[in-house]
Scaffold this active site. Structure first.
Site, mmCIF file in Angstrom:
data_model
loop_
_atom_site.group_PDB
_atom_site.id
_atom_site.type_symbol
_atom_site.label_atom_id
_atom_site.label_comp_id
_atom_site.label_asym_id
_atom_site.label_seq_id
_atom_site.Cartn_x
_atom_site.Cartn_y
_atom_site.Cartn_z
ATOM 1 N N ASP A 133 -15.821 -46.524 -3.497
ATOM 2 C CA ASP A 133 -15.578 -46.089 -2.119
ATOM 3 C C ASP A 133 -14.157 -46.442 -1.669
ATOM 4 O O ASP A 133 -13.359 -46.984 -2.438
ATOM 5 C CB ASP A 133 -16.650 -46.744 -1.221
ATOM 6 C CG ASP A 133 -17.082 -45.840 -0.077
ATOM 7 O OD1 ASP A 133 -16.330 -44.942 0.302
ATOM 8 O OD2 ASP A 133 -18.193 -46.065 0.469
ATOM 9 N N ASP A 188 -18.861 -37.921 5.004
ATOM 10 C CA ASP A 188 -20.280 -38.113 4.681
ATOM 11 C C ASP A 188 -21.167 -36.983 5.196
ATOM 12 O O ASP A 188 -21.034 -36.524 6.329
ATOM 13 C CB ASP A 188 -20.779 -39.430 5.284
ATOM 14 C CG ASP A 188 -20.273 -40.634 4.509
ATOM 15 O OD1 ASP A 188 -19.459 -40.451 3.586
ATOM 16 O OD2 ASP A 188 -20.694 -41.759 4.845
HETATM 17 C C1 GLA Z 1 -19.338 -44.498 2.716
HETATM 18 C C2 GLA Z 1 -19.685 -43.459 1.655
HETATM 19 C C3 GLA Z 1 -21.175 -43.237 1.644
HETATM 20 C C4 GLA Z 1 -21.901 -44.545 1.389
HETATM 21 C C5 GLA Z 1 -21.494 -45.585 2.414
HETATM 22 C C6 GLA Z 1 -22.030 -46.956 2.072
HETATM 23 O O1 GLA Z 1 -19.601 -43.995 4.003
HETATM 24 O O2 GLA Z 1 -18.988 -42.259 1.865
HETATM 25 O O3 GLA Z 1 -21.537 -42.274 0.667
HETATM 26 O O4 GLA Z 1 -21.600 -44.978 0.093
HETATM 27 O O5 GLA Z 1 -20.075 -45.692 2.507
HETATM 28 O O6 GLA Z 1 -21.613 -47.943 2.960
#
Ligand code: GLA
Length: 373
Positions: A133, A188
Site C-alpha cells: 500500500d 478504493d
Molecule cells: C487502502 C487500500 C485498501 C486496503 C486498506 C487497508 O485503503 O487501498 O485496499 O488495503 O488500505 O487499510
C-alpha cells in the site's frame, strides 16, 4: 528506452483469490482465514481458479528490538508459518499486506526501511503474494519506493507476486511494469454501483470510466488492477454484481473476491464461479478489453481472445432497460462476417449473426457474449 517487464514468471494471467479487506476490514484472525481457505475448496471457488488467500491490513502490531515485524498473536496465535502451511496443504497460496511508507493505512507498521528484512521474513513464512500500500509515504518517490521492495522480493528466495497499491496516484501503468505484477489503477472501491459524493469510495461505474485508455499497459505478468470484488457484500443487486464481475473479466482484472465465503448465497456463488466468464478474464493472450462504443448510457466493450473470438459486454448504465447493439466493425470484424454468438451468463448459443448483435440489456446490467466468426 524499451520497457522491461518484471518477468518473475508469475501472474501470467490475472491473479485470482480472496482478500479480507472489503468485508472484514481490520477484523482479521487465523480462525477467519482458515475458515475462508476451507470454503475456497468446498464452495468450488478453487475449482473455478481462485488461488490466493490474502490477509489485508491489521495482522501486524509492531517491530521487535531487531526490527522484525511482529504479528498480532491474539488473533494469530499459531503464527503466519503455520497458517501458510495450512493454506498450502489445501493447494492454495498465501498472501499478506504491507505498505511502502512508514505506516499502513490502519496505522500499523509499514515497510519503509525494512524492505529486505521483511521480504526475507515473508519468504520464510511461505508468502506467495504481497499487496503493498501507499499510506504514510510522506515525500517518498513512488517508483523508487516500490522498486526497493521489488528488488528485495527478487532476492528473498521465494517467488512472490508483487501487487502495487498506490491507487493510480502517480500513474503506475507508466512505470510499474518493471516493478510489480499488478498495480491499482484507482482509489478504493465501495460496495455501490454509482457514487456522486467526492468523499465516498468509488462506485463500479466510476472505476470503469477510469479504465478507459489504460488497456495497452496490461499484459501477461503485469496487470491494471481496478480493485477487489464487492460481489456478495450486499450493497448492489445481483444484476449489478453480474455487471461488476463481467466488466472486471473483460478488463483482465485480478479477481480477488471480497465477500464472506462462509455464508455466500447461491446467486453470489453462481456469479463468482461462472467458468465461461472467468475464462475471458484468464484468456492466455492477456489483452485487456476496451470500450468500443458509447451511446448515452449504453456502452459496448470488446476483448480479443486467444482463439480469435471476441468477448463482448453490452453495458446499460441507465435507469431503464434499453436495446444495445454490438457492430462487428467495432469488434474488428468485417461487416459481412457471420459469427456464432454465445451468451456467457445464460450458457446458451444464440445462433449466428451477420454484421452485428443486438439485445435488450437490463438497467445497471450487462449481456455478455462471445462472438466467434
Ligand atoms: C487502502 C487500500 C485498501 C486496503 C486498506 C487497508 O485503503 O487501498 O485496499 O488495503 O488500505 O487499510
Amino acid at each position: 528506452m524499451p520497457l522491461l517487464a518484471l518477468e518473475n514468471g508469475l501472474a501470467r494471467t490475472p491473479p485470482m483469490g480472496w482478500n479480507s479487506w472489503n468485508k472484514f476490514g481490520c477484523n482479521v484472525s487465523e480462525t477467519l482465514i482458515r475458515g475462508v481457505a476451507d470454503q475456497m475448496i468446498s464452495s468450488g471457488m478453487k475449482d473455478a481458479g481462485y488461488q490466493y488467500v490474502v490477509i489485508d491490513d491489521c495482522w501486524q502490531v509492531g517491530r521487535d528490538a531487531q526490527g522484525n515485524i511482529q504479528i498480532d498473536t491474539a488473533n494469530f496465535p499459531t503464527g503466519m508459518k503455520a497458517l501458510a502451511d495450512y493454506i498450502h496443504s489445501k493447494g492454495l497460496k498465501f498472501g499478506l499486506y504491507s505498505d511502502a511508507g512508514t505506516k499502513t493505512c490502519q496505522g500499523r507498521p509499514g515497510g519503509r526501511g525494512y524492505e529486505y528484512q521483511d521480504a526475507r521474513q515473508y519468504a520464510a513464512w511461505g508468502v506467495d503474494y504481497l499487496k503493498y500500500d501507499w499510506c504514510s509515504h510522506s515525500t517518498q518517490n513512488s517508483e523508487a519506493s516500490y522498486a526497493t521492495m521489488s528488488d528485495a522480493l527478487k532476492v528473498s528466495g521465494r517467488p512472490i507476486v508483487f501487487a502495487l497499491c498506490e491507487w493510480g496516484s502517480t500513474k503506475p501503468w507508466l512505470w510499474a511494469r518493471d516493478t510489480g505484477n499488478l498495480w491499482r489503477s484507482t482509489g478504493d472501491i465501495g460496495d455501490r454501483w454509482d457514487s456522486n459524493k467526492p468523499h465516498e469510495s468509488l462506485g463500479v461505474v466510476q472505476i470503469i470510466d477510469q479504465q478507459v485508455g489504460l488497456e495497452s499497459y496490461a499484459g501477461p505478468g503485469h496487470w491494471n488492477d481496478p480493485d477487489m470484488l464487492e460481489v456478495g457484500n450486499g450493497g448492489m443487486t445481483n444484476t449489478e454484481y453480474r455487471a461488476h464481475f463481467s466488466m472486471w473479466c473483460l478488463l483482465a482484472a485480478p479477481l480477488l473476491a471480497g465477500n464472506d465465503l462462509r455464508s455466500m448465497s447461491a446467486e453470489t456463488k453462481e456469479i463468482l464461479t461462472n467458468k465461461e466468464v472467468i475464462a475471458v478474464d484468464q484468456d492466455a493472450l492477456g489483452i485487456e478489453g476496451r470500450r468500443v462504443r458509447k451511446i448515452g448510457d449504453t456502452e459496448v466493450w470488446s476483448r480479443q481472445l486467444a482463439d480469435g473470438s471476441r468477448a463482448v459486454v453490452l453495458l446499460n448504465r441507465g435507469a431503464a432497460e434499453q436495446p444495445v447493439q454490438a457492430m462487428w466493425t467495432d469488434l474488428g470484424y468485417p461487416e459481412h462476417a457471420s459469427a456464432m454468438v454465445r451468451d456467457l451468463w445464460a450458457h446458451r448459443d444464440l445462433g449466428k449473426s451477420t454484421g452485428s448483435f443486438s439485445t435488450t440489456v437490463p438497467s445497471h446490467g450487462v449481456v455478455m457474449v462471445r462472438v466467434s466468426p
